[in-house]
Design a protein around this motif. Structure first.
Motif, PDB file in Angstrom:
ATOM      1  N   ARG A  51      31.776  46.435  48.026  1.00  0.00           N
ATOM      2  CA  ARG A  51      30.774  45.369  48.158  1.00  0.00           C
ATOM      3  C   ARG A  51      31.087  44.182  47.256  1.00  0.00           C
ATOM      4  O   ARG A  51      30.835  43.033  47.622  1.00  0.00           O
ATOM      5  CB  ARG A  51      29.375  45.917  47.821  1.00  0.00           C
ATOM      6  N   VAL A  52      31.644  44.444  46.085  1.00  0.00           N
ATOM      7  CA  VAL A  52      31.898  43.368  45.128  1.00  0.00           C
ATOM      8  C   VAL A  52      33.247  42.704  45.370  1.00  0.00           C
ATOM      9  O   VAL A  52      33.369  41.469  45.268  1.00  0.00           O
ATOM     10  CB  VAL A  52      31.820  43.909  43.683  1.00  0.00           C
ATOM     11  N   LEU A  53      34.267  43.481  45.714  1.00  0.00           N
ATOM     12  CA  LEU A  53      35.623  42.947  45.767  1.00  0.00           C
ATOM     13  C   LEU A  53      36.048  42.474  47.151  1.00  0.00           C
ATOM     14  O   LEU A  53      36.905  41.592  47.254  1.00  0.00           O
ATOM     15  CB  LEU A  53      36.622  44.019  45.282  1.00  0.00           C
ATOM     16  N   PRO A  62      41.915  42.870  38.581  1.00  0.00           N
ATOM     17  CA  PRO A  62      42.134  42.145  37.322  1.00  0.00           C
ATOM     18  C   PRO A  62      41.242  40.917  37.176  1.00  0.00           C
ATOM     19  O   PRO A  62      40.703  40.651  36.092  1.00  0.00           O
ATOM     20  CB  PRO A  62      43.611  41.773  37.376  1.00  0.00           C
ATOM     21  N   ASP A  63      41.075  40.152  38.260  1.00  0.00           N
ATOM     22  CA  ASP A  63      40.193  38.986  38.183  1.00  0.00           C
ATOM     23  C   ASP A  63      38.742  39.405  37.938  1.00  0.00           C
ATOM     24  O   ASP A  63      38.015  38.722  37.201  1.00  0.00           O
ATOM     25  CB  ASP A  63      40.286  38.173  39.475  1.00  0.00           C
ATOM     26  N   PHE A  64      38.330  40.502  38.550  1.00  0.00           N
ATOM     27  CA  PHE A  64      36.964  40.971  38.338  1.00  0.00           C
ATOM     28  C   PHE A  64      36.736  41.349  36.876  1.00  0.00           C
ATOM     29  O   PHE A  64      35.694  41.032  36.295  1.00  0.00           O
ATOM     30  CB  PHE A  64      36.688  42.164  39.253  1.00  0.00           C
ATOM     31  N   VAL A  65      37.711  42.029  36.287  1.00  0.00           N
ATOM     32  CA  VAL A  65      37.590  42.394  34.877  1.00  0.00           C
ATOM     33  C   VAL A  65      37.557  41.143  34.005  1.00  0.00           C
ATOM     34  O   VAL A  65      36.780  41.063  33.043  1.00  0.00           O
ATOM     35  CB  VAL A  65      38.748  43.324  34.474  1.00  0.00           C
ATOM     36  N   ARG A  66      38.370  40.161  34.330  1.00  0.00           N
ATOM     37  CA  ARG A  66      38.374  38.908  33.558  1.00  0.00           C
ATOM     38  C   ARG A  66      37.040  38.179  33.685  1.00  0.00           C
ATOM     39  O   ARG A  66      36.526  37.621  32.707  1.00  0.00           O
ATOM     40  CB  ARG A  66      39.520  38.013  34.032  1.00  0.00           C
ATOM     41  N   ILE A  67      36.461  38.201  34.873  1.00  0.00           N
ATOM     42  CA  ILE A  67      35.162  37.545  35.071  1.00  0.00           C
ATOM     43  C   ILE A  67      34.089  38.246  34.257  1.00  0.00           C
ATOM     44  O   ILE A  67      33.255  37.595  33.611  1.00  0.00           O
ATOM     45  CB  ILE A  67      34.807  37.518  36.567  1.00  0.00           C
ATOM     46  N   LEU A  68      34.097  39.575  34.265  1.00  0.00           N
ATOM     47  CA  LEU A  68      33.125  40.313  33.466  1.00  0.00           C
ATOM     48  C   LEU A  68      33.310  40.041  31.977  1.00  0.00           C
ATOM     49  O   LEU A  68      32.340  40.099  31.204  1.00  0.00           O
ATOM     50  CB  LEU A  68      33.252  41.817  33.728  1.00  0.00           C
ATOM     51  N   GLY A  69      34.543  39.751  31.578  1.00  0.00           N
ATOM     52  CA  GLY A  69      34.806  39.430  30.183  1.00  0.00           C
ATOM     53  C   GLY A  69      34.398  38.033  29.776  1.00  0.00           C
ATOM     54  O   GLY A  69      34.533  37.674  28.602  1.00  0.00           O
ATOM     55  N   GLY A  70      33.911  37.243  30.733  1.00  0.00           N
ATOM     56  CA  GLY A  70      33.428  35.902  30.414  1.00  0.00           C
ATOM     57  C   GLY A  70      34.361  34.784  30.803  1.00  0.00           C
ATOM     58  O   GLY A  70      34.025  33.599  30.593  1.00  0.00           O
ATOM     59  N   GLU A  71      35.508  35.097  31.365  1.00  0.00           N
ATOM     60  CA  GLU A  71      36.443  34.037  31.753  1.00  0.00           C
ATOM     61  C   GLU A  71      35.961  33.329  33.014  1.00  0.00           C
ATOM     62  O   GLU A  71      35.437  33.962  33.938  1.00  0.00           O
ATOM     63  CB  GLU A  71      37.839  34.629  31.982  1.00  0.00           C
TER      64      GLU A  71
END
Length: 358
Positions: A51-53, A62-71
């Motif tokens: 649903r998210v990706l 990797p982009d999802f993890v970066r977004i969650l990290g605030g990038e």
């Protein structure tokens, strides 16, 4: 004359093999239940990731993890944080609330038809919400509070009308009140301002779209209180399934059953307050989880099944049809109605968990 007395017969102690067989027989259902819950967790994680990706705009892990990290990633950050992720999180929370709440209704009342959808609890919440929107001009938290009070009011009314009989009398009372609530909704809908039509339709169909993070956080907080309380109260669920008289004989009083029912109503009420009455999720989750668990009631599995249903329904509503975005309530209603007809077509049902009448 000499009388010889036979030696008293004593029971032979159980052999190690017999004890092992008993232990394995008792542990087998528990092992199966653990495997079932673990499998449903894996399915839920997969559905959440899809649903998210995936969808019209795909996001890499990797982009999802970066977004969650605030990038900040142009375009992707907004789509994930403001559209995809809140919808997925809300779908999981609402599915858990509806799944556990519906299973409580069906198990406690020993009737597969006694779900919040059928006996009017969800419609009571919707009627109160749309009345507040259309007649009082309420918005935000006041509408959610009205939905919770509406669900509680209908549940208390159904319980009062059915009395101590329960079973089909409670279902019939619920169907009658559900029809009354539907009439209220139809009347209010004719009075609603055109600017509020979309908001009212959300309360009529159920949708996880357009809900802000603060509302999701409030639902998560409510479930953090209600789900542990339900787990504590559900310790007597096995005895409750046997009926009020048998449960009382086993030391489980009516107060514990009423508390469990109240928690079920509150779970459904907060779910409706957050996303509207997503049709048939509460009705489907319990029987599916029970079938997967070899006929045994399981509230954790019912909650997980409900979360998977809402996630899958929201994904299908968003992407299954070109240029058409359907609310999740429309999709679940389309699948839930045939299930209800199949359940009724199986034959006459008794009040004992839907077994066929002898």
């Amino acid at each position: 004359m000499t009388v010889t007395l036979d030696r008293p017969v004593t029971a032979e102690p159980p052999t190690p093999d017999a004890l092992g067989v008993v232990r394995r027989a008792r542990r087998a259902p528990l092992r199966h239940h653990r495997r079932l819950v673990a499998g449903l967790v894996v399915v839920l994680v997969g559905a959440f990731a899809a649903r998210v990706l995936l969808g019209d705009f795909t996001v890499t892990i990797p982009d999802f993890v970066r977004i969650l990290g605030g990038e900040q990633i142009p375009g992707a950050t907004y789509i994930v944080m403001e559209s995809k992720l809140p919808r997925a999180v809300l779908a999981v929370l609402v599915g858990l609330a509806f799944g556990v709440g519906g299973a409580i209704f069906q198990t406690t009342l020993r009737n597969p038809l006694a779900s919040p959808d059928i006996i009017g609890v969800s419609l009571g919440a919707s009627a109160a919400a749309v009345s507040g929107i259309a007649l009082a001009g309420w918005t935000g938290w006041s509408v959610s509070a009205a939905a919770i009070l509406g669900a509680l009011g209908v549940a208390l009314a159904v319980r009062a009308v059915a009395g101590d009989h329960g079973g089909f009398r409670l279902v019939l009372a619920g169907i009658g009140l559900a029809a009354a609530m539907q009439s209220v909704i139809q009347y209010v809908f004719t009075r609603v301002d055109e600017w509020d039509v979309q908001l009212v339709l959300r309360w009529l169909t159920g949708s996880v779209n357009g809900v802000a993070w603060p509302a999701i956080g409030l639902l998560a907080l409510a479930l953090a209180v209600l789900l542990p309380a339900t787990a504590w109260a559900a310790r007597s669920l096995r005895a409750t399934e046997l009926g009020d008289d048998t449960a009382a004989g086993l030391g489980v009083g009516r107060a514990r059953t009423d508390l469990l029912m109240l928690l079920g109503v509150l779970l459904v009420a907060v779910g409706v307050a957050a996303a509207g009455p997503v049709a048939f999720v509460a009705f489907l989750s319990g029987p599916i989880a029970r079938a997967l668990n070899h006929g045994r009631t399981t509230l954790p599995a019912a909650g997980l099944v409900g979360a998977v249903i809402v996630l899958a329904g929201d994904y299908a509503g968003a992407y299954a049809f070109a240029d058409l975005n359907l609310p999740v309530g429309v999709v679940t209603g389309a699948f839930g109605a045939p299930f209800l007809l199949w359940l009724l077509a199986r034959g006459p049902l008794t009040g004992q968990r839907g077994r066929r009448a002898a």
